[in-house]
Design an enzyme around this catalytic site. Structure first.
Site, PDB file in Angstrom:
ATOM      1  N   TYR A 100      -6.494  -9.258  -2.841  1.00 24.81           N
ATOM      2  CA  TYR A 100      -5.327  -8.719  -3.570  1.00 24.81           C
ATOM      3  C   TYR A 100      -5.674  -7.538  -4.466  1.00 24.81           C
ATOM      4  CZ  TYR A 100      -5.022 -13.672  -2.523  1.00 24.81           C
ATOM      5  OH  TYR A 100      -5.174 -14.882  -1.905  1.00 24.81           O
ATOM      6  N   HIS A 101      -6.465  -6.584  -3.942  1.00 23.76           N
ATOM      7  CA  HIS A 101      -6.886  -5.434  -4.743  1.00 23.76           C
ATOM      8  C   HIS A 101      -6.583  -4.104  -4.040  1.00 23.76           C
ATOM      9  CE1 HIS A 101     -10.164  -8.233  -6.638  1.00 23.76           C
ATOM     10  NE2 HIS A 101      -8.971  -8.457  -7.140  1.00 23.76           N
ATOM     11  N   PRO A 102      -5.342  -3.856  -3.611  1.00 21.65           N
ATOM     12  CA  PRO A 102      -5.069  -2.575  -2.944  1.00 21.65           C
ATOM     13  C   PRO A 102      -5.145  -1.410  -3.927  1.00 21.65           C
ATOM     14  CG  PRO A 102      -3.011  -3.755  -3.296  1.00 21.65           C
ATOM     15  CD  PRO A 102      -4.115  -4.684  -3.718  1.00 21.65           C
TER      16      PRO A 102
END
Length: 537
Positions: free
Chosen positions: A473-475
């Protein structure tokens, strides 16, 4: 004024009340000189589970506060689509994330500076990390106190998480009490963005203290449709609320803080993006900017699940009615216990090769197990340790699929597209297995459940990664900062070729940093606030 007797003009309009937007709203209204409108597509942060640390599991697929995006089928993951939860609520993803406070490596920021982004080296950004922080352990060379963001130690003694740190030391990974201090390398406990056992999102830590200011106006359930331009200057924002489209003008600047997916989407919808894409959907081109939506990066994780010999995991708590009630009462009375578990209790940062200058793998250790994050915990006693490659070479893209702002964009991440990325996971899993087999975990680890020790060769391990790998969850990096033809913003986060418009969120990162992205996004907004106020003077 429009007929609803609401102001239709503000000095600054901030689009997105997430990890960055709430920081901007606080800092830009503090001196009382500027009027600010903060637009958020989602609701207020009233959902009970937002405020309980372990509540992130309940919000994982909660449509009311989550965009619930999906990637396109990923070629490197056997054509699977990967679920991409993003916060759609005051506080944005800081209201639904795993709460870990990790800044990344000093080298990450020095690399940004070396790529021509003056003012973004580690020594430049450290003061902003400190300014944001209210560090439970007190102030020192690397940490600050008195800032809006509480950073705390975990409030629950967990023998399993402690055993992981000792096991790592037994395999030669040094113990590190502070991943955000002098160096990141080592094993230890994560700190979290919590205050006395409650989540401290940016809506809690930055927006709440600013809400009463007369110069701050907040609109929720307000989905930005597009930015309006006069020539090449951003002048107004059109947003939809309760079925009605409203237009507000900005006297000074429009600040887009909608995250790595929604910021490039909004720019493209507004006519700033790759010309071929905009033509396809009949959008009038304000600026042919091929870099908007380019260079998408994300961290991938692969989770190993181990059966536990003792009934000391969260699975055992959740699957026992009595222990479940005890956990609820402990949390309600003391704000302690299993409900304070973040998306990693202890963990480690290490190098898969001595050739590397800094760690390329992060381990998140969790005293529970499940088939998929956000789903039911296993009936067995189990724990999880996941491998995350910190600096993936793979790059993807974000492109609109329609001129309609409510249609989700096309997300392509291209996980495992390069040999470096594939090798890092294979080597990372082998090192993690050594830790899990170390003496300190002998009393707990019965057997590896997934993938199981039958999976041994490089090809088998890579196949496991392709079958089960998912996002951390680190775009980032879809509106990246730089001076090259594909860079979207300059070092003051102003959109190249456009006046009155900045992008301020994780999308501006020149590349993905080595760790969780929430703390760096808050730092970016702190630094941007100073730059905006300087430029206003």
């Amino acid at each position: 004024m429009n007929k609803n007797n609401e102001a239709s003009e503000f000095d600054y309009i901030i689009v997105g009340a997430g990890s960055a937007g709430c920081v901007l709203a606080n800092r830009l209204t503090a001196d009382g000189k500027h009027s600010v409108l903060l637009l958020e597509a989602g609701p207020k942060d009233t959902n009970l589970w937002i405020h309980v640390p372990l509540g992130y599991g309940k919000l994982f697929k909660e449509k009311s506060v989550n965009w619930m995006y999906q990637t396109e089928p990923e070629p490197g993951l056997n054509g699977r689509q990967v679920f991409q939860p993003r916060g759609k609520v005051l506080g944005g993803s800081s209201s639904i994330n795993g709460l870990l406070y990790v800044r990344g490596q000093h080298e990450d920021y020095d690399r940004w500076r070396q790529r021509g982004n003056a003012g973004w080296g580690y020594d430049d950004v450290l003061p902003y990390f400190k300014k944001a922080e209210n560090q439970q352990r007190g102030a020192d060379k690397y940490h600050g106190t008195g800032g809006p963001l509480p950073v705390s130690d975990w409030r629950h003694a967990d023998p399993l998480s402690e055993a992981f740190v000792v096991a790592a030391a037994e395999t030669g990974i040094p113990t590190n009490p502070d991943f955000n201090g002098a160096t990141q390398e080592g094993a230890g406990f994560f700190q979290t963005t919590t205050r006395r056992g409650r989540r401290a999102s940016t809506a809690f830590s930055y927006l709440r203290p600013a809400r009463k200011r007369p110069n701050l106006h907040i609109e929720t359930s307000a989905l930005a449709q597009r930015i309006l331009f006069e020539g090449r200057r951003a002048k107004a924002v059109e947003y939809k609320q309760e079925g009605r489209v409203r237009t507000v003008r900005a006297r000074k600047e429009i600040l887009v803080s909608s995250g790595a997916y929604n910021s490039p989407q909004l720019l493209q919808l507004s006519g700033v993006g790759p010309a071929d894409l905009l033509k396809q959907y009949g959008i009038e081109i304000v600026l042919d900017a091929p870099g908007v939506g380019n260079d998408l990066q994300d961290h991938m994780q692969v989770r190993l699940i181990t059966r536990c010999a003792q009934k000391c995991t969260l699975n055992d708590v959740v699957n026992s009615p009595i222990r479940r009630i005890w956990a609820g009462v402990t949390y309600a009375a003391l704000r302690k216990g299993p409900l304070t578990i973040a998306a990693g209790t202890s963990g480690a940062f290490f190098k898969t090769s001595p050739r590397l200058a800094s760690p390329d793998i992060q381990i998140h250790f969790l005293p529970f197990s499940t088939d998929k994050m956000g789903e039911k915990l296993h009936a067995l006693s189990g724990f999880t340790a996941s491998v995350c490659q910190l600096r993936p070479e793979s790059r993807g893209s974000l492109r609109i699929k329609s001129a309609d702002p409510s249609v989700p964009p096309e997300i392509r991440i291209n996980y495992l597209a390069t040999e470096t990325d594939r090798r890092a996971f294979i080597d990372g899993i082998r090192i993690l297995r050594k830790i899990l087999a170390a003496p300190a975990l002998k009393a707990y680890a019965v057997a590896e459940v997934d993938p199981g020790l039958k999976v041994q060769s490089d090809d088998e391990l890579l196949d496991f990664c392709r079958r089960t790998g998912s996002t951390v969850y680190h775009p980032t990096s879809t509106c990246r900062m730089g001076n090259d033809p594909l860079a979207v913003v300059d070092q003051r986060l102003r959109v190249h070729g456009i006046g009155g418009l900045r992008v301020i969120d994780a999308s501006i990162m020149p590349d993905l940093m080595s760790g969780n992205t929430n703390a760096p996004t808050i730092m970016i907004a702190e630094k941007a606030s100073d730059m905006i106020l300087e430029d206003a003077r």
